[in-house]
Scaffold this motif. Structure first.
Motif, PDB file in Angstrom:
ATOM      1  N   CYS A  77      37.250  40.716  42.025  1.00  0.00           N
ATOM      2  CA  CYS A  77      38.619  41.216  41.926  1.00  0.00           C
ATOM      3  C   CYS A  77      39.154  40.842  40.550  1.00  0.00           C
ATOM      4  O   CYS A  77      39.034  39.703  40.118  1.00  0.00           O
ATOM      5  CB  CYS A  77      39.506  40.623  43.015  1.00  0.00           C
ATOM      6  N   GLN A  78      39.715  41.833  39.868  1.00  0.00           N
ATOM      7  CA  GLN A  78      40.272  41.645  38.544  1.00  0.00           C
ATOM      8  C   GLN A  78      41.790  41.703  38.538  1.00  0.00           C
ATOM      9  O   GLN A  78      42.401  41.837  37.482  1.00  0.00           O
ATOM     10  CB  GLN A  78      39.733  42.722  37.582  1.00  0.00           C
ATOM     11  N   CYS A  79      42.430  41.635  39.704  1.00  0.00           N
ATOM     12  CA  CYS A  79      43.894  41.698  39.727  1.00  0.00           C
ATOM     13  C   CYS A  79      44.478  40.508  38.963  1.00  0.00           C
ATOM     14  O   CYS A  79      43.823  39.475  38.803  1.00  0.00           O
ATOM     15  CB  CYS A  79      44.436  41.765  41.148  1.00  0.00           C
ATOM     16  N   THR A  80      45.687  40.652  38.484  1.00  0.00           N
ATOM     17  CA  THR A  80      46.294  39.599  37.665  1.00  0.00           C
ATOM     18  C   THR A  80      46.508  38.319  38.466  1.00  0.00           C
ATOM     19  O   THR A  80      46.411  37.229  37.904  1.00  0.00           O
ATOM     20  CB  THR A  80      47.617  40.074  37.048  1.00  0.00           C
ATOM     21  N   HIS A  81      46.737  38.424  39.766  1.00  0.00           N
ATOM     22  CA  HIS A  81      46.923  37.216  40.574  1.00  0.00           C
ATOM     23  C   HIS A  81      45.604  36.451  40.715  1.00  0.00           C
ATOM     24  O   HIS A  81      45.593  35.222  40.618  1.00  0.00           O
ATOM     25  CB  HIS A  81      47.492  37.567  41.946  1.00  0.00           C
ATOM     26  N   ILE A 122      37.855  37.114  36.441  1.00  0.00           N
ATOM     27  CA  ILE A 122      37.600  37.698  37.758  1.00  0.00           C
ATOM     28  C   ILE A 122      37.554  36.606  38.815  1.00  0.00           C
ATOM     29  O   ILE A 122      37.386  35.424  38.514  1.00  0.00           O
ATOM     30  CB  ILE A 122      36.264  38.473  37.814  1.00  0.00           C
ATOM     31  N   SER A 123      37.659  37.055  40.035  1.00  0.00           N
ATOM     32  CA  SER A 123      37.393  36.200  41.180  1.00  0.00           C
ATOM     33  C   SER A 123      36.217  36.839  41.908  1.00  0.00           C
ATOM     34  O   SER A 123      36.228  38.042  42.175  1.00  0.00           O
ATOM     35  CB  SER A 123      38.622  36.149  42.094  1.00  0.00           C
ATOM     36  N   VAL A 124      35.180  36.067  42.178  1.00  0.00           N
ATOM     37  CA  VAL A 124      34.034  36.563  42.931  1.00  0.00           C
ATOM     38  C   VAL A 124      34.196  36.052  44.354  1.00  0.00           C
ATOM     39  O   VAL A 124      34.288  34.840  44.583  1.00  0.00           O
ATOM     40  CB  VAL A 124      32.687  36.089  42.327  1.00  0.00           C
ATOM     41  N   ILE A 125      34.269  36.985  45.286  1.00  0.00           N
ATOM     42  CA  ILE A 125      34.546  36.625  46.675  1.00  0.00           C
ATOM     43  C   ILE A 125      33.509  37.237  47.612  1.00  0.00           C
ATOM     44  O   ILE A 125      32.973  38.304  47.345  1.00  0.00           O
ATOM     45  CB  ILE A 125      35.969  37.070  47.096  1.00  0.00           C
ATOM     46  N   ALA A 126      33.235  36.521  48.691  1.00  0.00           N
ATOM     47  CA  ALA A 126      32.306  37.000  49.714  1.00  0.00           C
ATOM     48  C   ALA A 126      33.078  37.156  51.016  1.00  0.00           C
ATOM     49  O   ALA A 126      33.728  36.218  51.476  1.00  0.00           O
ATOM     50  CB  ALA A 126      31.151  36.019  49.895  1.00  0.00           C
ATOM     51  N   HIS A 150      33.904  46.329  42.872  1.00  0.00           N
ATOM     52  CA  HIS A 150      34.731  45.703  41.840  1.00  0.00           C
ATOM     53  C   HIS A 150      36.149  46.233  42.014  1.00  0.00           C
ATOM     54  O   HIS A 150      36.396  47.425  41.819  1.00  0.00           O
ATOM     55  CB  HIS A 150      34.169  46.007  40.445  1.00  0.00           C
ATOM     56  N   LEU A 151      37.050  45.341  42.435  1.00  0.00           N
ATOM     57  CA  LEU A 151      38.425  45.724  42.773  1.00  0.00           C
ATOM     58  C   LEU A 151      39.381  45.530  41.610  1.00  0.00           C
ATOM     59  O   LEU A 151      39.171  44.667  40.765  1.00  0.00           O
ATOM     60  CB  LEU A 151      38.907  44.903  43.969  1.00  0.00           C
ATOM     61  N   TRP A 152      40.449  46.294  41.602  1.00  0.00           N
ATOM     62  CA  TRP A 152      41.522  46.201  40.613  1.00  0.00           C
ATOM     63  C   TRP A 152      40.995  46.260  39.188  1.00  0.00           C
ATOM     64  O   TRP A 152      41.414  45.509  38.316  1.00  0.00           O
ATOM     65  CB  TRP A 152      42.373  44.944  40.833  1.00  0.00           C
ATOM     66  N   THR A 153      40.072  47.186  38.950  1.00  0.00           N
ATOM     67  CA  THR A 153      39.470  47.302  37.623  1.00  0.00           C
ATOM     68  C   THR A 153      40.484  47.724  36.560  1.00  0.00           C
ATOM     69  O   THR A 153      40.259  47.480  35.379  1.00  0.00           O
ATOM     70  CB  THR A 153      38.287  48.285  37.643  1.00  0.00           C
ATOM     71  N   GLN A 154      41.612  48.311  36.971  1.00  0.00           N
ATOM     72  CA  GLN A 154      42.631  48.682  35.975  1.00  0.00           C
ATOM     73  C   GLN A 154      43.223  47.450  35.304  1.00  0.00           C
ATOM     74  O   GLN A 154      43.770  47.547  34.219  1.00  0.00           O
ATOM     75  CB  GLN A 154      43.732  49.525  36.600  1.00  0.00           C
ATOM     76  N   SER A 155      43.110  46.278  35.951  1.00  0.00           N
ATOM     77  CA  SER A 155      43.630  45.030  35.389  1.00  0.00           C
ATOM     78  C   SER A 155      42.559  44.211  34.689  1.00  0.00           C
ATOM     79  O   SER A 155      42.827  43.096  34.250  1.00  0.00           O
ATOM     80  CB  SER A 155      44.240  44.165  36.503  1.00  0.00           C
ATOM     81  N   ALA A 156      41.354  44.754  34.607  1.00  0.00           N
ATOM     82  CA  ALA A 156      40.257  44.002  33.994  1.00  0.00           C
ATOM     83  C   ALA A 156      40.568  43.694  32.532  1.00  0.00           C
ATOM     84  O   ALA A 156      41.225  44.478  31.840  1.00  0.00           O
ATOM     85  CB  ALA A 156      38.956  44.797  34.097  1.00  0.00           C
ATOM     86  N   ALA A 175      26.093  49.623  38.435  1.00  0.00           N
ATOM     87  CA  ALA A 175      25.981  49.715  39.889  1.00  0.00           C
ATOM     88  C   ALA A 175      27.234  49.146  40.541  1.00  0.00           C
ATOM     89  O   ALA A 175      27.897  48.276  40.004  1.00  0.00           O
ATOM     90  CB  ALA A 175      24.760  48.944  40.357  1.00  0.00           C
ATOM     91  N   GLY A 176      27.541  49.633  41.694  1.00  0.00           N
ATOM     92  CA  GLY A 176      28.676  49.119  42.458  1.00  0.00           C
ATOM     93  C   GLY A 176      29.901  50.003  42.313  1.00  0.00           C
ATOM     94  O   GLY A 176      30.118  50.634  41.300  1.00  0.00           O
ATOM     95  N   ALA A 177      30.669  50.053  43.358  1.00  0.00           N
ATOM     96  CA  ALA A 177      31.900  50.852  43.379  1.00  0.00           C
ATOM     97  C   ALA A 177      32.967  50.180  42.535  1.00  0.00           C
ATOM     98  O   ALA A 177      33.093  48.956  42.534  1.00  0.00           O
ATOM     99  CB  ALA A 177      32.377  51.010  44.817  1.00  0.00           C
ATOM    100  N   LYS A 178      33.728  50.983  41.822  1.00  0.00           N
ATOM    101  CA  LYS A 178      34.854  50.490  41.023  1.00  0.00           C
ATOM    102  C   LYS A 178      36.137  51.057  41.619  1.00  0.00           C
ATOM    103  O   LYS A 178      36.282  52.262  41.754  1.00  0.00           O
ATOM    104  CB  LYS A 178      34.741  50.917  39.558  1.00  0.00           C
TER     105      LYS A 178
END
Length: 158
Positions: free
Chosen positions: A50-54, A63-67, A136-142, A151-154
């Motif tokens: 997750c690349q969100c600002t929070h 980034i935060s890598v989460i499972a 990969h979430l919140w890529t607009q904030s990357a 590879a992987g959904a953005k």
């Protein structure tokens, strides 16, 4: 609006919901000082970033890598402190961390919690081998310099 941190005490996260055993393999992890430890059935349902600002502020990184795991498959010992946040999406989530060393350990997205899911911070695993984020979430904030794998959904935002 985020609330002040509160202690949530000794909590077996999946207690009373079937406990470990959904998978024969387990991994362990914990905070930097060792005061909080966990066991989790492995493999997780999904690994994502997750690349969100929070998440950037909370992790102190890009980034935060989460499972994503089932709450019933997570056994936690030690005392966590929590902070209730509203993510970039506006959805409520609880960020749980060690009150001694400050290591972030768990993110509880309240909408997913009702479905029995929770998220562990993958960097807190003792063995991080085989982690391969597929979303990969919140890529607009990357960060501008961040290069995401092909590879992987953005997902630009949620």
């Amino acid at each position: 609006m985020p609330s002040a941190p509160e202690s949530i005490g000794r909590t077996p996260v999946g207690a009373g919901e079937g406990g470990l055993g959904m998978s024969e393999e387990q991994r362990e992890g914990g905070c930097l000082c060792g005061q909080v430890r966990y066991k989790v059935a492995w493999p997780p349902l999904q690994v994502m970033t997750c690349q969100c600002t929070h998440c950037q502020k909370q992790s102190g990184s890009a980034i935060s890598v989460i499972a994503m795991v089932r709450k019933a498959d997570l056994e936690l010992t030690g005392e966590l402190t929590s902070y209730t946040d509203a993510g970039d999406s506006g959805n409520a989530l609880e960020r749980q961390f060690c009150g001694q060393c400050g290591s972030p350990l768990i993110s509880v997205i309240l909408a997913m919690d009702a479905q029995g899911m929770t998220f562990i911070k993958a960097g807190t695993l003792d063995d991080t081998s085989g982690l391969a984020p597929t979303v990969h979430l919140w890529t607009q904030s990357a960060q501008d310099w961040m290069i995401l794998p092909e590879a992987g959904a953005k997902v630009p935002r949620q």
